[in-house]
Design a protein around this motif. Structure first.
Motif, PDB file in Angstrom:
ATOM      1  N   ASN A   1     -12.770 171.105  56.530  1.00  0.00           N
ATOM      2  CA  ASN A   1     -13.828 170.146  56.826  1.00  0.00           C
ATOM      3  C   ASN A   1     -13.254 168.921  57.525  1.00  0.00           C
ATOM      4  OD1 ASN A   1     -15.723 171.779  55.640  1.00  0.00           O
ATOM      5  ND2 ASN A   1     -15.696 170.717  53.677  1.00  0.00           N
ATOM      6  N   GLY A   2     -14.098 168.287  58.316  1.00  0.00           N
ATOM      7  CA  GLY A   2     -13.663 167.128  59.089  1.00  0.00           C
ATOM      8  C   GLY A   2     -13.824 167.413  60.569  1.00  0.00           C
ATOM      9  N   THR A   3     -12.902 166.930  61.372  1.00  0.00           N
ATOM     10  CA  THR A   3     -12.982 167.123  62.813  1.00  0.00           C
ATOM     11  C   THR A   3     -12.620 168.550  63.199  1.00  0.00           C
ATOM     12  OG1 THR A   3     -12.367 164.819  63.185  1.00  0.00           O
ATOM     13  CG2 THR A   3     -12.209 166.298  65.056  1.00  0.00           C
ATOM     14  N   VAL A   4     -13.536 169.198  63.909  1.00  0.00           N
ATOM     15  CA  VAL A   4     -13.304 170.537  64.455  1.00  0.00           C
ATOM     16  C   VAL A   4     -13.740 170.514  65.914  1.00  0.00           C
ATOM     17  CG1 VAL A   4     -13.911 172.982  64.350  1.00  0.00           C
ATOM     18  CG2 VAL A   4     -13.648 171.674  62.232  1.00  0.00           C
ATOM     19  N   VAL A   5     -12.903 171.032  66.791  1.00  0.00           N
ATOM     20  CA  VAL A   5     -13.220 171.071  68.218  1.00  0.00           C
ATOM     21  C   VAL A   5     -13.849 172.418  68.542  1.00  0.00           C
ATOM     22  CG1 VAL A   5     -12.310 170.886  70.558  1.00  0.00           C
ATOM     23  CG2 VAL A   5     -11.287 169.546  68.714  1.00  0.00           C
ATOM     24  N   VAL A   6     -15.054 172.389  69.105  1.00  0.00           N
ATOM     25  CA  VAL A   6     -15.728 173.624  69.518  1.00  0.00           C
ATOM     26  C   VAL A   6     -15.777 173.657  71.042  1.00  0.00           C
ATOM     27  CG1 VAL A   6     -17.092 173.746  67.411  1.00  0.00           C
ATOM     28  CG2 VAL A   6     -18.016 172.542  69.387  1.00  0.00           C
ATOM     29  N   TYR A   7     -15.779 174.866  71.589  1.00  0.00           N
ATOM     30  CA  TYR A   7     -15.769 174.978  73.044  1.00  0.00           C
ATOM     31  C   TYR A   7     -16.296 176.332  73.484  1.00  0.00           C
ATOM     32  CZ  TYR A   7     -11.569 177.840  72.366  1.00  0.00           C
ATOM     33  OH  TYR A   7     -10.687 178.819  71.974  1.00  0.00           O
ATOM     34  N   CYS A   8     -16.982 176.321  74.616  1.00  0.00           N
ATOM     35  CA  CYS A   8     -17.319 177.554  75.337  1.00  0.00           C
ATOM     36  C   CYS A   8     -16.329 177.732  76.476  1.00  0.00           C
ATOM     37  CB  CYS A   8     -18.737 177.481  75.904  1.00  0.00           C
ATOM     38  SG  CYS A   8     -20.025 177.331  74.677  1.00  0.00           S
ATOM     39  N   ASP A   9     -16.056 176.603  77.120  1.00  0.00           N
ATOM     40  CA  ASP A   9     -15.106 176.543  78.227  1.00  0.00           C
ATOM     41  C   ASP A   9     -13.977 175.610  77.806  1.00  0.00           C
ATOM     42  OD1 ASP A   9     -13.694 176.256  80.545  1.00  0.00           O
ATOM     43  OD2 ASP A   9     -15.385 175.631  81.785  1.00  0.00           O
ATOM     44  N   GLU A  10     -12.735 176.027  77.981  1.00  0.00           N
ATOM     45  CA  GLU A  10     -11.600 175.214  77.553  1.00  0.00           C
ATOM     46  C   GLU A  10     -11.510 173.895  78.307  1.00  0.00           C
ATOM     47  OE1 GLU A  10      -7.983 177.381  77.614  1.00  0.00           O
ATOM     48  OE2 GLU A  10      -8.594 178.791  76.039  1.00  0.00           O
ATOM     49  N   ASP A  11     -12.185 173.801  79.453  1.00  0.00           N
ATOM     50  CA  ASP A  11     -12.179 172.546  80.213  1.00  0.00           C
ATOM     51  C   ASP A  11     -13.171 171.532  79.652  1.00  0.00           C
ATOM     52  OD1 ASP A  11     -10.243 173.489  81.964  1.00  0.00           O
ATOM     53  OD2 ASP A  11     -11.732 174.366  83.320  1.00  0.00           O
ATOM     54  N   GLU A  12     -14.079 171.966  78.778  1.00  0.00           N
ATOM     55  CA  GLU A  12     -15.096 171.068  78.228  1.00  0.00           C
ATOM     56  C   GLU A  12     -15.162 171.194  76.700  1.00  0.00           C
ATOM     57  OE1 GLU A  12     -16.630 168.801  79.788  1.00  0.00           O
ATOM     58  OE2 GLU A  12     -16.299 169.350  81.882  1.00  0.00           O
ATOM     59  N   PRO A  13     -14.084 170.858  75.986  1.00  0.00           N
ATOM     60  CA  PRO A  13     -14.131 170.909  74.518  1.00  0.00           C
ATOM     61  C   PRO A  13     -14.972 169.767  73.960  1.00  0.00           C
ATOM     62  CG  PRO A  13     -12.038 170.009  75.242  1.00  0.00           C
ATOM     63  CD  PRO A  13     -12.771 170.415  76.489  1.00  0.00           C
ATOM     64  N   VAL A  14     -15.541 169.984  72.787  1.00  0.00           N
ATOM     65  CA  VAL A  14     -16.420 168.991  72.163  1.00  0.00           C
ATOM     66  C   VAL A  14     -15.939 168.713  70.744  1.00  0.00           C
ATOM     67  CG1 VAL A  14     -18.775 168.476  71.416  1.00  0.00           C
ATOM     68  CG2 VAL A  14     -18.389 169.761  73.530  1.00  0.00           C
ATOM     69  N   CYS A  15     -15.721 167.448  70.437  1.00  0.00           N
ATOM     70  CA  CYS A  15     -15.350 167.054  69.075  1.00  0.00           C
ATOM     71  C   CYS A  15     -16.589 167.065  68.189  1.00  0.00           C
ATOM     72  CB  CYS A  15     -14.736 165.655  69.071  1.00  0.00           C
ATOM     73  SG  CYS A  15     -13.084 165.574  69.766  1.00  0.00           S
ATOM     74  N   THR A  16     -16.475 167.680  67.032  1.00  0.00           N
ATOM     75  CA  THR A  16     -17.576 167.689  66.074  1.00  0.00           C
ATOM     76  C   THR A  16     -17.051 167.297  64.701  1.00  0.00           C
ATOM     77  OG1 THR A  16     -17.293 170.008  65.403  1.00  0.00           O
ATOM     78  CG2 THR A  16     -18.680 169.576  67.335  1.00  0.00           C
ATOM     79  N   TRP A  17     -17.971 166.903  63.852  1.00  0.00           N
ATOM     80  CA  TRP A  17     -17.637 166.650  62.450  1.00  0.00           C
ATOM     81  C   TRP A  17     -18.308 167.734  61.622  1.00  0.00           C
ATOM     82  CZ3 TRP A  17     -19.839 165.975  57.733  1.00  0.00           C
ATOM     83  CH2 TRP A  17     -19.024 165.433  56.725  1.00  0.00           C
ATOM     84  N   VAL A  18     -17.526 168.429  60.830  1.00  0.00           N
ATOM     85  CA  VAL A  18     -18.035 169.545  60.036  1.00  0.00           C
ATOM     86  C   VAL A  18     -17.998 169.173  58.560  1.00  0.00           C
ATOM     87  CG1 VAL A  18     -17.670 171.951  59.367  1.00  0.00           C
ATOM     88  CG2 VAL A  18     -17.308 171.246  61.742  1.00  0.00           C
ATOM     89  N   GLY A  19     -19.159 169.263  57.922  1.00  0.00           N
ATOM     90  CA  GLY A  19     -19.255 169.039  56.486  1.00  0.00           C
ATOM     91  C   GLY A  19     -19.356 170.359  55.748  1.00  0.00           C
ATOM     92  N   TYR A  20     -19.863 170.306  54.535  1.00  0.00           N
ATOM     93  CA  TYR A  20     -19.972 171.524  53.741  1.00  0.00           C
ATOM     94  C   TYR A  20     -21.058 172.455  54.282  1.00  0.00           C
ATOM     95  CZ  TYR A  20     -17.076 169.013  50.389  1.00  0.00           C
ATOM     96  OH  TYR A  20     -16.053 168.323  49.795  1.00  0.00           O
ATOM     97  N   HIS A  21     -22.145 171.864  54.781  1.00  0.00           N
ATOM     98  CA  HIS A  21     -23.263 172.693  55.231  1.00  0.00           C
ATOM     99  C   HIS A  21     -23.748 172.335  56.632  1.00  0.00           C
ATOM    100  CE1 HIS A  21     -23.497 174.099  51.110  1.00  0.00           C
ATOM    101  NE2 HIS A  21     -23.612 172.848  50.689  1.00  0.00           N
ATOM    102  N   THR A  22     -23.160 171.327  57.266  1.00  0.00           N
ATOM    103  CA  THR A  22     -23.669 170.860  58.559  1.00  0.00           C
ATOM    104  C   THR A  22     -22.543 170.641  59.557  1.00  0.00           C
ATOM    105  OG1 THR A  22     -23.558 168.560  57.801  1.00  0.00           O
ATOM    106  CG2 THR A  22     -25.665 169.715  57.519  1.00  0.00           C
ATOM    107  N   ILE A  23     -22.947 170.501  60.820  1.00  0.00           N
ATOM    108  CA  ILE A  23     -22.021 170.188  61.900  1.00  0.00           C
ATOM    109  C   ILE A  23     -22.706 169.183  62.817  1.00  0.00           C
ATOM    110  CG2 ILE A  23     -22.822 172.151  63.287  1.00  0.00           C
ATOM    111  CD1 ILE A  23     -19.982 172.361  64.438  1.00  0.00           C
ATOM    112  N   ALA A  24     -21.946 168.230  63.343  1.00  0.00           N
ATOM    113  CA  ALA A  24     -22.518 167.192  64.200  1.00  0.00           C
ATOM    114  C   ALA A  24     -21.579 166.914  65.368  1.00  0.00           C
ATOM    115  CB  ALA A  24     -22.745 165.909  63.406  1.00  0.00           C
ATOM    116  N   PRO A  25     -22.070 167.022  66.618  1.00  0.00           N
ATOM    117  CA  PRO A  25     -21.236 166.654  67.771  1.00  0.00           C
ATOM    118  C   PRO A  25     -20.869 165.177  67.700  1.00  0.00           C
ATOM    119  CG  PRO A  25     -23.164 167.913  68.457  1.00  0.00           C
ATOM    120  CD  PRO A  25     -23.381 167.543  67.022  1.00  0.00           C
TER     121      PRO A  25
END
Length: 291
Positions: free
Chosen positions: A183-207
């Motif tokens: 839990n905490g900061t997780v980087v999600v991406y479709c394209d490696e050139d445009e990664p997005v920082c998100t915050w992941v909790g127990y049940h939610t995710i937020a860009p």
């Protein structure tokens, strides 16, 4: 020469090439000014670069799996060295900028340099003291081996277009892969050139990105953002109107407390027609005789 960093016509950077055409006898001593003026000058916050085997780097390296080839000694804070361990933000500069700053910090007033890469967090959910910043993730991403997940375009679009601040993980196809990370900061991406920082909790995710960055990513994915931009503008106008109304009400309350009527610019008292500018206009319109 004008360099625009994006397609919007809201400003840009200007670069000028200055050529020295005549030699001068100016020695620069007059520009330094008298000593008493120097003491009164504003002193910039110093640039304190991380030292070898800094404990903050160990924390970041272990949590995010940052490769050893990353030049962590180019990370710096804007705190005195004696209080550097308590800094809330870490910035990154390349070798050229680092050398320039270290050589000229005492000679030149440097307001900003580098890009923000880490921010300190006091959250109990995360297992590290530092979360990632969207500003520096495009450079750091290629060095990361942990806390990153490749997701589908549909999940990315859903998160970016969602009006919910916290998106339920159950609504995403990538929920299983995301939950494999801490839990905490997780980087999600479709394209490696445009990664997005998100915050992941127990049940939610937020860009963890700004509205402008969100619009940019949607445009890069081929989404027509005209309606979203219009909604953002209307919300800003609505907030501005609310702020003006609140300021007007505060002024009226202050005048009532002081027991003094509003006065015009020439000092003469003015008639208070109603409680707000909008009501004044409406009352004047109602008072006009019908044609």
């Amino acid at each position: 020469m004008r360099i625009t960093p994006h397609a919007q016509d809201t400003g840009g950077f200007f670069v000028a090439l200055i050529e020295k055409v005549v030699e001068s006898d100016f020695d620069g001593s007059a520009a330094n000014g008298p000593a008493w003026k120097k003491k009164k000058m504003f002193k910039d916050e110093p640039f304190t670069f991380l030292k070898l085997d800094d404990e903050r780097w160990r924390d970041i390296h272990n949590h995010y799996g940052v490769d050893e080839t990353f030049q962590y000694q180019n990370l710096f804070s804007r705190r005195l060295e004696s209080n550097d361990a308590n800094s809330r933000q870490l910035f990154y500069a390349n070798d050229a900028v680092k050398n320039f700053v270290k050589e000229n910090m005492a000679k030149v007033s440097i307001q900003n340099a580098g890009m923000k890469m880490f921010s300190r967090t006091e959250g109990k959910v995360e297992n590290t003291r530092f979360r990632l910043s969207q500003e520096g993730i495009r450079y750091l991403f290629k060095f990361m081996n942990k806390q990153k997940v490749k997701i589908g375009a549909e999940d990315m679009l859903y998160m970016l277009k969602s009006e919910e601040n916290l998106v339920p993980l159950e609504k995403l196809e990538c929920k299983t892969d995301v939950r494999k990370n801490q839990n905490g900061t997780v980087v999600v991406y479709c394209d490696e050139d445009e990664p997005v920082c998100t915050w992941v909790g127990y049940h939610t995710i937020a860009p963890y990105i700004s509205k402008e960055e969100r619009l940019h990513l949607l445009r890069m994915m081929g989404v027509d953002c005209a309606e979203i931009e219009l909604l953002m503008k209307s919300k800003r106008k609505e907030k501005a109107a609310q702020d003006r109304e609140a300021a007007w009400q505060r002024k009226l309350e202050e005048e009532k407390t002081a027991g003094q009527p509003s006065t015009s610019s020439d000092g003469a008292p003015t008639e208070q027609i109603s409680e707000s500018p909008a009501e004044n206009i409406q009352e004047m319109a109602d008072a006009e005789p019908a044609q």
